[in-house]
Scaffold this active site. Structure first.
Site, mmCIF file in Angstrom:
data_model
loop_
_atom_site.group_PDB
_atom_site.id
_atom_site.type_symbol
_atom_site.label_atom_id
_atom_site.label_comp_id
_atom_site.label_asym_id
_atom_site.label_seq_id
_atom_site.Cartn_x
_atom_site.Cartn_y
_atom_site.Cartn_z
ATOM 1 N N SER A 9 0.828 -1.203 0.000
ATOM 2 C CA SER A 9 0.000 0.000 0.000
ATOM 3 C C SER A 9 0.857 1.246 0.000
ATOM 4 C CB SER A 9 -0.870 -0.008 1.255
ATOM 5 O OG SER A 9 -0.045 -0.229 2.383
ATOM 6 N N CYS A 10 0.202 2.377 -0.154
ATOM 7 C CA CYS A 10 0.907 3.650 -0.174
ATOM 8 C C CYS A 10 -0.025 4.716 0.377
ATOM 9 C CB CYS A 10 1.303 4.039 -1.604
ATOM 10 S SG CYS A 10 2.350 2.842 -2.448
ATOM 11 N N ASP A 11 0.530 5.901 0.632
ATOM 12 C CA ASP A 11 -0.280 7.046 1.054
ATOM 13 C C ASP A 11 0.256 8.286 0.375
ATOM 14 O OD1 ASP A 11 -2.099 6.075 3.448
ATOM 15 O OD2 ASP A 11 -0.156 5.104 3.674
#
Length: 422
Positions: A9-11
């Site tokens: 995942s990433c933000d």
């Protein structure tokens, strides 16, 4: 990938005035990837290309543009595209994995990371990048393995596209897409659909496809994230909703006072999961950008080129006429023998670690085995970063003049960081 594993995942984050303390747009992204994946930082100058040239992306060839802007990219070193980056026109882009009701094409096409790089190379504004990416989606589609592993793993993408004046959130489902314009305040995205009824632009067939599939009646408000939400979302997408909420809270706590330092502190936040280090995944690269509204001021891009921003240095990069190449953050090249290029793909592993990654890896081991030495090293690295931030602040306020040596800045910081590790 087993569903009990932590999320890949990433933000991504943006603050526009009045969310920012100064008259700056601030962009930030953490790239959360398989923990041993190496992220490199590359600069490519602006280039004119002969008509009819073909471009080799990660998996497919597409026609090359006649002109590509100068770009700085943070990318997993096995692929062509980028997790995040900026161009010399003041555009920044980051992407996120998302899952929707639209089936994922099992074939090889453009990766979301390829689309990040193509948007930066071909667009001179955030909206221009939306147009570039949506046009490429229509022509070539998105798909293909998203990690260096023979086990199939693919996803659709959302993007945060930012320039000196505005930001766009774009969410995709196959070739379909919606986009939302953001002109003020703070905004973040994670691995979940966030666009509901507030749609600024969309694929011309979006609603007719949703109706034909029986996902929308055609009556009442059209809410994209309800209509297109996955019926069987992976566990990582459900976990991402919690991280998205945590990121929103952190941004809102600083609404009106966001600076590059604040954005770095958000990317280093472990309790929220935004700085990830869990099981088979961790934050493998990070980026923060300052985009002044005043076009006479340079944009500043801070990149780590190493994992775990809580134990890394954000080093400033500024586009200039003469950018010094930094070979020590570039991974070894394997040419046609690279297991990514051979069919079937990913049948073996190669060592992609660059010099800074190796030195940082040794420093992390020291931090774990000797906490006192580790704390002293972290303090020294923070002093280096703090000095860079002070100098950048003086540059943007006009206290020190911009000069030709700005192109050496990233090189000098990498060189200094390496000396601290020796």
């Amino acid at each position: 990938m087993a569903e009990h594993e932590p999320p890949l995942s990433c933000d991504c984050f943006v603050s526009l005035p009045p969310g920012s303390q100064d008259d700056h747009v601030i962009f930030g992204k953490n790239s959360d990837r398989p923990r041993d994946e190496v992220q490199e930082v590359l600069y490519y100058p602006a280039t004119s290309h002969p008509s009819g040239t073909m471009l080799e992306c990660t998996y497919i060839q597409i026609p090359q543009a006649e002109y590509t802007h100068a770009v700085v990219l943070s990318r997993p070193s096995w692929l062509w595209g980028a997790e995040m980056g900026a161009n010399d026109k003041g555009v920044c882009i980051g992407n996120e994995a998302v899952w929707t009701r639209e089936a994922i094409d099992p074939g090889e096409a453009l990766l979301g990371m390829d689309l990040v790089r193509l948007g930066l190379e071909r667009a001179d504004s955030a909206w221009g990048a939306v147009s570039v990416i949506t046009g490429l989606l229509e022509q070539h589609g998105q798909g293909g393995p998203c990690r260096e592993d023979p086990a199939p793993f693919s996803y659709h993408n959302s993007f945060l596209l930012v320039d000196r004046n505005e930001a766009w959130v774009m969410e995709t489902a196959g070739k379909l897409w919606v986009a939302q314009k953001v002109t003020e305040g703070v905004k973040n995205i994670s691995n979940a659909l966030t666009i509901g009824t507030d749609i600024s632009a969309e694929h011309p067939e979006l609603r007719s496809v949703a109706q034909a599939q029986g996902w929308w009646s055609g009556e009442g408000e059209f809410c994209f994230n309800e209509v297109f939400k996955s019926e069987n979302p992976p566990a990582r997408m459900e976990l991402a909703k919690k991280r998205y909420s945590g990121g929103t809270q952190l941004l809102q706590q600083h609404d009106g006072s966001v600076t590059a330092e604040v954005m770095m502190s958000i990317l280093r936040d472990k309790p929220s999961g935004i700085c990830m280090d869990s099981g088979g995944f961790r934050t493998t690269g990070s980026m923060v950008s300052i985009l002044p509204r005043d076009p006479s001021l340079p944009c500043i891009h801070f990149l780590t080129a190493t994992p775990d921003p809580s134990r890394s240095v954000f080093k400033p990069f500024i586009f200039s006429e003469s950018v010094t190449p930094v070979s020590r953050v570039i991974s070894p090249q394997y040419g046609p023998d690279d297991p990514v290029r051979k069919q079937p793909r990913f049948q073996s592993q190669v060592d992609r670690r660059h010099d800074l990654y190796k030195a940082h890896e040794g420093a992390l081991q020291t931090m774990e085995t000797n906490p006192d030495a580790g704390n002293a090293l972290t303090e020294t690295l923070r002093m280096l970063e703090g000095q860079c931030l002070t100098d950048i602040s003086a540059l943007l306020s006009g206290e020190i003049p911009a000069d030709e040596e700005l192109g050496d800045l990233f090189f000098d910081c990498v060189d200094t960081e390496l000396k601290f590790y020796q």
